[in-house]
Design a protein around this motif. Structure first.
Motif, PDB file in Angstrom:
ATOM      1  N   THR A 163       0.902  -1.204   0.117  1.00 61.95           N
ATOM      2  CA  THR A 163       0.165   0.063  -0.048  1.00 61.95           C
ATOM      3  C   THR A 163       0.955   1.192  -0.075  1.00 61.95           C
ATOM      4  O   THR A 163       2.186   1.027   0.499  1.00 61.95           O
ATOM      5  N   PRO A 164       0.373   2.509  -0.232  1.00 58.69           N
ATOM      6  CA  PRO A 164       0.996   3.817  -0.143  1.00 58.69           C
ATOM      7  C   PRO A 164       1.724   3.904   1.117  1.00 58.69           C
ATOM      8  O   PRO A 164       2.914   4.279   1.229  1.00 58.69           O
ATOM      9  N   LEU A 167       4.878   1.638   1.685  1.00 55.59           N
ATOM     10  CA  LEU A 167       6.141   2.122   1.141  1.00 55.59           C
ATOM     11  C   LEU A 167       6.550   3.593   1.669  1.00 55.59           C
ATOM     12  O   LEU A 167       7.550   3.682   1.917  1.00 55.59           O
ATOM     13  N   LEU A 183       1.588   0.048  -7.054  1.00 58.55           N
ATOM     14  CA  LEU A 183       0.928  -0.007  -5.626  1.00 58.55           C
ATOM     15  C   LEU A 183      -0.174  -0.252  -5.598  1.00 58.55           C
ATOM     16  O   LEU A 183      -0.903  -0.581  -6.651  1.00 58.55           O
ATOM     17  N   SER A 184      -0.848  -0.776  -4.299  1.00 62.80           N
ATOM     18  CA  SER A 184      -2.294  -1.574  -4.447  1.00 62.80           C
ATOM     19  C   SER A 184      -3.416  -0.328  -4.881  1.00 62.80           C
ATOM     20  O   SER A 184      -4.434  -0.958  -5.124  1.00 62.80           O
ATOM     21  N   TYR A 224       6.106  -3.101  -5.676  1.00 62.60           N
ATOM     22  CA  TYR A 224       6.453  -2.858  -4.548  1.00 62.60           C
ATOM     23  C   TYR A 224       5.585  -4.045  -3.843  1.00 62.60           C
ATOM     24  O   TYR A 224       4.349  -3.892  -3.934  1.00 62.60           O
TER      25      TYR A 224
END
Length: 342
Positions: A163-164, A167, A183-184, A224
């Protein structure tokens, strides 16, 4: 359990220790106190002169997080915007604290201390922030994964697409990677600690997490991934002759295991694994975990180091190349094996 049970001031953190929140998430640490005035059955007295102090404790030092008294809360600069008291001063005897945007650096011991006059009582709890974010590149080349393929690649690596918040938490821990990845939330981002040419992104010369914004799902990038926790153990199998990729898989099977995934190796590295020998993983990548920096092991850099086929850091070694085997044995097998042997 709280301390000084023979006094009138009792402080308690009523949870099992350690707490295990996930990287990038938040956690509430409950802490309550009462002043029984030498009578355990007496009603709680909430005096405004009680002073509440939260501290982050390590072997080296104790760092103040916040101090609260007379209905006012003062949070230290390092924790501003991340720490709040949940119910104080509405409930004067509730000293519970919430921490948001958790990074691995937040792992450790937290002490809730209450002071009233000459009495001083505290309770402590350990927090272990779970999980690790890692960059993943497909076997073919750089920037070849659609959004759905990116999610699948993480899943096959015993992980989920990050998720942001995860990260960002990894960046806060010092993570640096000049590679754009999914990312998600369908955004594409990458974390930069030291900006350089071709890694400026939308922040130019400033450090931070760069973003391309929300992208079309059919565009292709790296990804990621986020691996949360280990469900077994990672270990090496070595021989003088080394193994081809298929021999490595057979070798792990002989040992009641299988080739480890990339996510499992990252978790093992985070737990302290340090081996300066490259080994096969389940996705046919070749990697090795370094926790002690030395020049001959990945150029003196820490982390999970990857052996690439080409100098531009793309491609995996050919399957007939010879390396050690990095195996994974799940808890279920270990427990079953113990029942048989015992």
């Amino acid at each position: 359990m709280s301390l000084y049970l023979d006094g009138t001031l009792h402080v308690s953190i009523p949870v099992e220790t350690p707490l295990r929140p996930i990287l990038g998430s938040k956690v509430v640490i409950p802490c309550y106190f009462q002043d029984t005035v030498n009578d355990p059955g007496a009603p709680t007295i909430a005096l405004p002169s009680h002073r509440i102090k939260w501290t982050y404790v390590t072997k080296e030092k104790a760092t103040t997080i916040l101090v609260a008294s007379e209905g006012k809360v003062q949070v230290e600069t390092e924790y501003l915007d991340r720490v709040t008291m949940v119910n104080y001063p509405l409930v004067a005897t509730d000293a519970s604290m919430e921490i948001t945007e958790l990074s691995s650096k937040d792992s450790g011991t937290y002490r809730c201390e209450v002071i009233h006059g000459i009495e001083d009582n505290y309770d402590s709890v350990d927090i272990q922030v779970q999980g690790i974010v890692f960059h993943y590149r497909a076997i073919t080349s750089r920037y070849t994964l659609t959004f759905e393929e990116a999610k699948a690649a993480c899943s096959q690596s015993s992980a989920a697409i990050a998720t942001p918040a995860q990260l960002q938490a990894a960046y806060d821990d010092g993570y640096h990677q000049c590679d754009a990845g999914w990312l998600s939330d369908q955004t594409v981002r990458y974390p930069i600690q030291e900006p350089r040419e071709r890694c400026y992104g939308d922040k130019e010369n400033f450090p931070g997490v760069r973003t391309y914004g929300v992208r079309d799902v059919n565009e292709t990038y790296d990804v990621y991934c986020f691996a949360e926790k280990m469900s077994g153990r990672v270990f090496y199998s070595m021989s003088v002759e080394k193994f081809s990729f298929y021999e490595a898989g057979d070798q792990c099977a002989k040992l009641g295991a299988r080739l480890a995934t990339t996510g499992e190796l990252y978790l093992a590295w985070k737990a302290g694994m340090d081996v300066c020998n490259a080994g096969w993983l389940a996705d046919r990548s070749v990697r090795y975990p370094i926790n002690i920096a030395r020049p001959q092991c990945g150029g003196g850099l820490l982390g999970v180091r990857t052996v690439y086929l080409f100098t531009n850091q793309t491609g995996y070694p050919y399957p007939d190349s010879r390396y050690d085997a990095i195996c994974f044995q799940g808890k279920l097998f270990t427990e079953t094996e113990n029942k048989v042997t015992n």
